[in-house]
Design an enzyme around this catalytic site. Structure first.
Site, PDB file in Angstrom:
ATOM      1  N   GLY A 107      47.576   9.745  25.536  1.00 28.74           N
ATOM      2  CA  GLY A 107      47.618   9.311  24.141  1.00 28.74           C
ATOM      3  C   GLY A 107      46.383   8.484  23.829  1.00 28.74           C
ATOM      4  O   GLY A 107      45.537   8.283  24.685  1.00 28.74           O
ATOM      5  N   ASP A 159      60.784   1.481  17.697  1.00 29.62           N
ATOM      6  CA  ASP A 159      60.004   2.708  17.445  1.00 29.62           C
ATOM      7  C   ASP A 159      60.850   3.926  17.817  1.00 29.62           C
ATOM      8  O   ASP A 159      60.376   4.874  18.427  1.00 29.62           O
ATOM      9  CB  ASP A 159      58.708   2.681  18.271  1.00 29.62           C
ATOM     10  CG  ASP A 159      57.738   3.811  17.893  1.00 29.62           C
ATOM     11  OD1 ASP A 159      57.859   4.357  16.774  1.00 29.62           O
ATOM     12  OD2 ASP A 159      56.873   4.155  18.718  1.00 29.62           O
ATOM     13  N   ASP A 211      59.720   4.412  25.856  1.00 30.36           N
ATOM     14  CA  ASP A 211      58.692   3.770  25.033  1.00 30.36           C
ATOM     15  C   ASP A 211      59.173   2.456  24.409  1.00 30.36           C
ATOM     16  O   ASP A 211      59.311   2.340  23.195  1.00 30.36           O
ATOM     17  CB  ASP A 211      58.261   4.768  23.938  1.00 30.36           C
ATOM     18  CG  ASP A 211      56.840   4.529  23.478  1.00 30.36           C
ATOM     19  OD1 ASP A 211      56.248   3.525  23.891  1.00 30.36           O
ATOM     20  OD2 ASP A 211      56.325   5.347  22.698  1.00 30.36           O
TER      21      ASP A 211
HETATM   22  N1  LIG Z   1      59.749   7.614  32.524  1.00 33.81           N
HETATM   23  C1  LIG Z   1      59.226   8.782  32.151  1.00 33.81           C
HETATM   24  N2  LIG Z   1      59.550   9.922  32.818  1.00 33.81           N
HETATM   25  C2  LIG Z   1      59.019  11.094  32.456  1.00 33.81           C
HETATM   26  N3  LIG Z   1      58.158  11.259  31.440  1.00 33.81           N
HETATM   27  C3  LIG Z   1      57.810  10.172  30.726  1.00 33.81           C
HETATM   28  C4  LIG Z   1      58.320   8.889  31.044  1.00 33.81           C
HETATM   29  N4  LIG Z   1      57.784   8.003  30.171  1.00 33.81           N
HETATM   30  C5  LIG Z   1      56.997   8.709  29.351  1.00 33.81           C
HETATM   31  N5  LIG Z   1      57.001  10.020  29.674  1.00 33.81           N
HETATM   32  C6  LIG Z   1      56.241  11.112  29.019  1.00 33.81           C
HETATM   33  O1  LIG Z   1      55.095  10.575  28.408  1.00 33.81           O
HETATM   34  C7  LIG Z   1      55.163  10.737  26.986  1.00 33.81           C
HETATM   35  C8  LIG Z   1      54.609   9.497  26.313  1.00 33.81           C
HETATM   36  O2  LIG Z   1      55.354   8.361  26.684  1.00 33.81           O
HETATM   37  P1  LIG Z   1      55.604   7.167  25.668  1.00 33.81           P
HETATM   38  O3  LIG Z   1      56.352   7.632  24.484  1.00 33.81           O
HETATM   39  O4  LIG Z   1      56.176   6.038  26.452  1.00 33.81           O
HETATM   40  O5  LIG Z   1      54.106   6.788  25.312  1.00 33.81           O
HETATM   41  P2  LIG Z   1      53.330   6.771  23.933  1.00 33.81           P
HETATM   42  O6  LIG Z   1      54.094   7.382  22.824  1.00 33.81           O
HETATM   43  O7  LIG Z   1      51.946   7.202  24.200  1.00 33.81           O
HETATM   44  O8  LIG Z   1      53.340   5.252  23.839  1.00 33.81           O
HETATM   45  P3  LIG Z   1      52.718   4.357  22.729  1.00 33.81           P
HETATM   46  O9  LIG Z   1      53.365   4.819  21.460  1.00 33.81           O
HETATM   47  O10 LIG Z   1      53.117   2.991  23.154  1.00 33.81           O
HETATM   48  O11 LIG Z   1      51.252   4.612  22.810  1.00 33.81           O
HETATM   49  C9  LIG Z   1      56.629  10.995  26.701  1.00 33.81           C
HETATM   50  O12 LIG Z   1      56.805  11.769  25.534  1.00 33.81           O
HETATM   51  C10 LIG Z   1      57.065  11.765  27.930  1.00 33.81           C
HETATM   52  O13 LIG Z   1      56.679  13.114  27.841  1.00 33.81           O
HETATM   53 MG   LIG Z   2      56.147   7.483  22.441  1.00 30.52          MG
END
Ligand SMILES: Nc1ncnc2c1ncn2[C@@H]1O[C@H](COP(=O)(O)OP(=O)(O)OP(=O)(O)O)[C@@H](O)[C@H]1O
Ligand SMILES: [Mg+2]
Length: 245
Positions: free
Chosen positions: A51, A181, A197
Site C-alpha cells: 500500500g 476504519d 487493520d
Molecule cells: N493478519 C493478516 N493475515 C493475512 N493477511 C493479512 C493480514 N493483515 C493484512 N493482510 C492482508 O494485507 C492487506 C492490507 O492489510 P491492512 O488492511 O491491515 O493494511 P492497509 O489497508 O494497507 O492499512 P492502512 O490502511 O493502515 O494503510 C489485507 O487486505 C490483507 O489482504
Molecule cells: Mg486496510
C-alpha cells in the site's frame, strides 16, 4: 563466541539486505533482524500487499504462519494519523516528528489487536511490535490471505452480517475500543469474518470515538443493505452500545 553472538550471526544482516534492501530502508532491515533474533520472525516469504503507507508480508514465526506489517516512515500521511493519536490518552504525549508518529501508529495497532483478541473478537493475534514493524498471526491458507469481503460474493449475507455485528459489539463492550476504519475492505472472510487493520482504532473516551463508531456502523450497514440484508444503522448502533442513535 557467546551464545548471543552465535544467534546474531545466524541472522546475517548482509543476506537480509541482499534480498530486501530494494524494498526496505536500512533501519527497517535492522528492525526485522531484531525481530528475527528475538524469534518472532523465522522466515520472511513474500509481499502480500503493497500500500501507500504500509506493506504486508507473509512469513513463518515461532508458532506458524505470520503476517508482517511494515509501516513506511517516509510515505506516512501523518496529518491523517494525528487526530487518532492525540485524542487517545494512550498516545496523547507522542512526539510530533514523523518517525515517532509512525512508530506510535504501529504500537497502537499492536495494542488494539491485543485488546480485541483478548475480548474474543475474530482478528489476527498480535505477536510482536518493534519500531515500524508489527508481527501478527496469518489469516489465510497456504500463504494466501483470506479474501476481503469487498472481493467476493457470499451465499449467505445475513449470517456474515450478524457475525460482524457481534464482533463489533464485543469490540465496543469488552475490548472497549472503536475500530475507526471498518468496512468490507478491512474484513477478511475465512471460516468466519475477521476484522483487520486496527491502527486507527481508539479507546472509547477518545472525543471522536462515538462519531467514528457511527461511521463504522454506517459503512457496514451500507455494504450489507446493498446485498439484501435489512441492515439498519440505528438498530445496529443501539445493539452495540445500548444507546439510541
Ligand atoms: N493478519 C493478516 N493475515 C493475512 N493477511 C493479512 C493480514 N493483515 C493484512 N493482510 C492482508 O494485507 C492487506 C492490507 O492489510 P491492512 O488492511 O491491515 O493494511 P492497509 O489497508 O494497507 O492499512 P492502512 O490502511 O493502515 O494503510 C489485507 O487486505 C490483507 O489482504
Ligand atoms: Mg486496510
Amino acid at each position: 563466541m557467546t551464545r548471543q553472538k552465535w544467534k546474531e550471526a545466524l541472522v546475517d544482516v548482509s543476506e537480509l539486505r541482499k534480498t530486501w534492501g530494494g524494498i526496505f530502508d536500512n533501519s527497517t532491515i535492522l528492525t526485522i533482524r531484531g525481530l528475527m533474533i528475538r524469534g518472532a520472525i523465522k522466515e520472511l516469504h513474500s509481499v502480500i500487499k503493497e500500500g501507500k503507507e504500509s506493506m504486508v508480508l507473509s512469513g513463518i514465526g515461532k508458532d506458524g504462519p505470520i503476517a508482517i506489517k511494515v509501516y513506511a516512515v517516509a510515505a506516512a500521511n501523518f496529518k491523517r494519523m494525528h487526530p487518532y493519536l492525540i485524542g487517545d490518552p494512550r498516545f496523547a504525549h507522542v512526539k510530533s516528528d514523523r518517525r515517532s508518529i509512525v512508530y506510535a501508529w504501529a504500537t497502537k495497532e499492536y495494542k488494539n489487536l491485543q485488546k480485541a483478541a483478548n475480548a474474543g473478537v475474530a482478528c489476527p493475534t498480535p505477536i510482536a511490535v518493534r519500531a515500524n514493524v508489527l508481527v501478527m498471526s496469518f489469516l489465510g491458507e497456504g500463504g494466501v490471505s483470506y479474501p476481503r469481503l469487498s472481493d467476493i460474493k457470499l451465499e449467505n449475507y445475513q449470517n456474515v452480517f450478524e457475525n460482524v455485528v457481534n464482533n463489533m459489539k464485543l469490540l465496543y463492550q469488552k475490548a472497549k475500543i472503536v475500530h475507526g476504519d471498518l468496512s468490507e475492505f478491512n474484513i477478511l472472510l475465512g471460516d468466519k469474518p475477521y476484522m483487520i487493520d486496527f491502527s486507527q482504532s481508539v479507546v472509547l473516551n477518545h472525543p471522536q470515538a462515538d462519531e467514528w463508531l457511527r461511521r463504522d456502523v454506517e459503512n457496514v450497514c451500507k455494504y450489507f443493505s446493498k446485498h439484501g440484508v435489512a441492515a439498519e444503522a440505528a438498530q445496529v448502533y443501539q445493539l452495540i452500545t445500548n444507546k439510541s442513535f
